[in-house]
Design a protein around this motif. Structure first.
Motif, PDB file in Angstrom:
ATOM      1  N   GLY A 227      -5.002  15.475 -15.168  1.00 14.01           N
ATOM      2  CA  GLY A 227      -4.689  16.849 -14.817  1.00 14.01           C
ATOM      3  C   GLY A 227      -5.588  17.875 -15.483  1.00 14.01           C
TER       4      GLY A 227
ATOM      5  N   ASP B 290      -8.487  20.858 -15.764  1.00  9.43           N
ATOM      6  CA  ASP B 290      -8.680  22.083 -14.987  1.00  9.43           C
ATOM      7  C   ASP B 290      -9.420  21.789 -13.692  1.00  9.43           C
ATOM      8  OD1 ASP B 290      -7.401  23.699 -16.812  1.00  9.43           O
ATOM      9  OD2 ASP B 290      -9.238  24.311 -17.839  1.00  9.43           O
TER      10      ASP B 290
ATOM     11  N   ILE C  74      -3.387  19.424 -10.980  1.00 10.06           N
ATOM     12  CA  ILE C  74      -3.109  20.747 -11.565  1.00 10.06           C
ATOM     13  C   ILE C  74      -2.879  21.758 -10.460  1.00 10.06           C
ATOM     14  CG2 ILE C  74      -4.238  22.693 -12.734  1.00 10.06           C
ATOM     15  CD1 ILE C  74      -2.921  20.745 -14.658  1.00 10.06           C
ATOM     16  N   GLU C  75      -3.738  21.744  -9.447  1.00  9.50           N
ATOM     17  CA  GLU C  75      -3.580  22.680  -8.331  1.00  9.50           C
ATOM     18  C   GLU C  75      -2.239  22.450  -7.631  1.00  9.50           C
ATOM     19  OE1 GLU C  75      -5.679  25.188  -7.144  1.00  9.50           O
ATOM     20  OE2 GLU C  75      -6.786  24.879  -9.005  1.00  9.50           O
TER      21      GLU C  75
ATOM     22  N   ARG D 191       0.598  20.793  -8.740  1.00  8.91           N
ATOM     23  CA  ARG D 191       1.810  20.962  -9.553  1.00  8.91           C
ATOM     24  C   ARG D 191       1.994  22.376 -10.085  1.00  8.91           C
ATOM     25  NH1 ARG D 191       3.785  20.337 -14.763  1.00  8.91           N
ATOM     26  NH2 ARG D 191       5.871  19.466 -14.813  1.00  8.91           N
ATOM     27  N   CYS D 192       0.948  22.950 -10.634  1.00  9.68           N
ATOM     28  CA  CYS D 192       1.082  24.257 -11.285  1.00  9.68           C
ATOM     29  C   CYS D 192       0.897  25.435 -10.334  1.00  9.68           C
ATOM     30  CB  CYS D 192       0.086  24.372 -12.427  1.00  9.68           C
ATOM     31  SG  CYS D 192       0.377  23.162 -13.728  1.00  9.68           S
ATOM     32  N   ASN D 193      -0.027  25.292  -9.393  1.00  9.17           N
ATOM     33  CA  ASN D 193      -0.336  26.408  -8.501  1.00  9.17           C
ATOM     34  C   ASN D 193       0.315  26.272  -7.126  1.00  9.17           C
ATOM     35  OD1 ASN D 193      -1.954  27.390 -10.580  1.00  9.17           O
ATOM     36  ND2 ASN D 193      -3.761  26.362  -9.793  1.00  9.17           N
ATOM     37  N   LEU D 194       1.017  25.156  -6.915  1.00 11.85           N
ATOM     38  CA  LEU D 194       1.640  24.873  -5.615  1.00 11.85           C
ATOM     39  C   LEU D 194       0.629  25.042  -4.484  1.00 11.85           C
ATOM     40  CD1 LEU D 194       5.145  26.538  -6.039  1.00 11.85           C
ATOM     41  CD2 LEU D 194       4.553  24.108  -6.236  1.00 11.85           C
ATOM     42  N   LYS D 195      -0.547  24.494  -4.712  1.00 13.07           N
ATOM     43  CA  LYS D 195      -1.634  24.622  -3.743  1.00 13.07           C
ATOM     44  C   LYS D 195      -2.252  23.248  -3.483  1.00 13.07           C
ATOM     45  CE  LYS D 195      -6.194  26.612  -3.161  1.00 13.07           C
ATOM     46  NZ  LYS D 195      -7.356  27.081  -3.888  1.00 13.07           N
TER      47      LYS D 195
ATOM     48  N   TRP E 236       6.359  16.338  -4.241  1.00 13.17           N
ATOM     49  CA  TRP E 236       6.084  17.694  -4.690  1.00 13.17           C
ATOM     50  C   TRP E 236       5.649  18.596  -3.528  1.00 13.17           C
ATOM     51  CZ3 TRP E 236       7.474  19.454  -9.293  1.00 13.17           C
ATOM     52  CH2 TRP E 236       7.019  20.705  -9.705  1.00 13.17           C
ATOM     53  N   SER E 237       4.776  18.088  -2.685  1.00 16.35           N
ATOM     54  CA  SER E 237       4.241  18.934  -1.611  1.00 16.35           C
ATOM     55  C   SER E 237       5.187  19.035  -0.420  1.00 16.35           C
ATOM     56  CB  SER E 237       2.870  18.426  -1.154  1.00 16.35           C
ATOM     57  OG  SER E 237       2.964  17.126  -0.618  1.00 16.35           O
TER      58      SER E 237
END
Length: 132
Positions: free
Chosen positions: A16, A18, A23-24, A26-30, A74-75
């Motif tokens: 995970g 940067d 990371i995108e 889970r954290c940014n929901l992208k 998650w998605s």
């Protein structure tokens, strides 16, 4: 001894770092399509290049196992933005599952030993252009 690039990329993705797909996601929901492509290429490179006689390292096994279920869970959440067609995500989930299968079983789930073909030629074309 230096670590091959595909292993470094795989470690960055699975840890995970940067800009990684995880990371995108889970954290940014992208859903970062470019990062996803980098991830699945690193996964496939790892499988194709690793000596079959070697034991799997724990971080690799855990990472492939985790991706096989977490990405879809998650998605699929209602708050997650999905800019692509539903079929794109279904194809992506299947690709992750197929990569995990290949790693753990030791053989490609496709007749020709790659991840570019399946029983259905239309699926083969779809997976090739929608994911990559």
């Amino acid at each position: 001894m230096t670590t091959p690039d595909h292993i470094l990329v795989l470690k960055e993705e699975l840890q995970g770092e940067d800009g990684s797909f995880l990371i995108e996601l889970r954290c940014n929901l992208k859903w970062n399509k470019k990062a996803f492509i980098r991830l699945i290429r690193a996964m496939q490179d790892y499988i194709e290049r690793r000596p079959k006689s070697e034991s799997l390292e724990r971080w690799v096994a855990e990472g492939f196992w985790f991706l096989d279920h977490f990405v879809k869970e998650w998605s699929s959440h209602a708050s997650f933005s999905r800019p692509y067609e539903r079929q794109y995500y279904e194809d992506a989930y299947e690709r992750l599952h197929d990569l995990a299968y290949w790693l753990f079983v030791g053989e490609s789930p496709y007749e020709d030993g790659s991840l570019h073909h399946s029983m259905s030629n239309s699926y083969s074309q779809r997976i090739r252009w929608r994911i990559v």
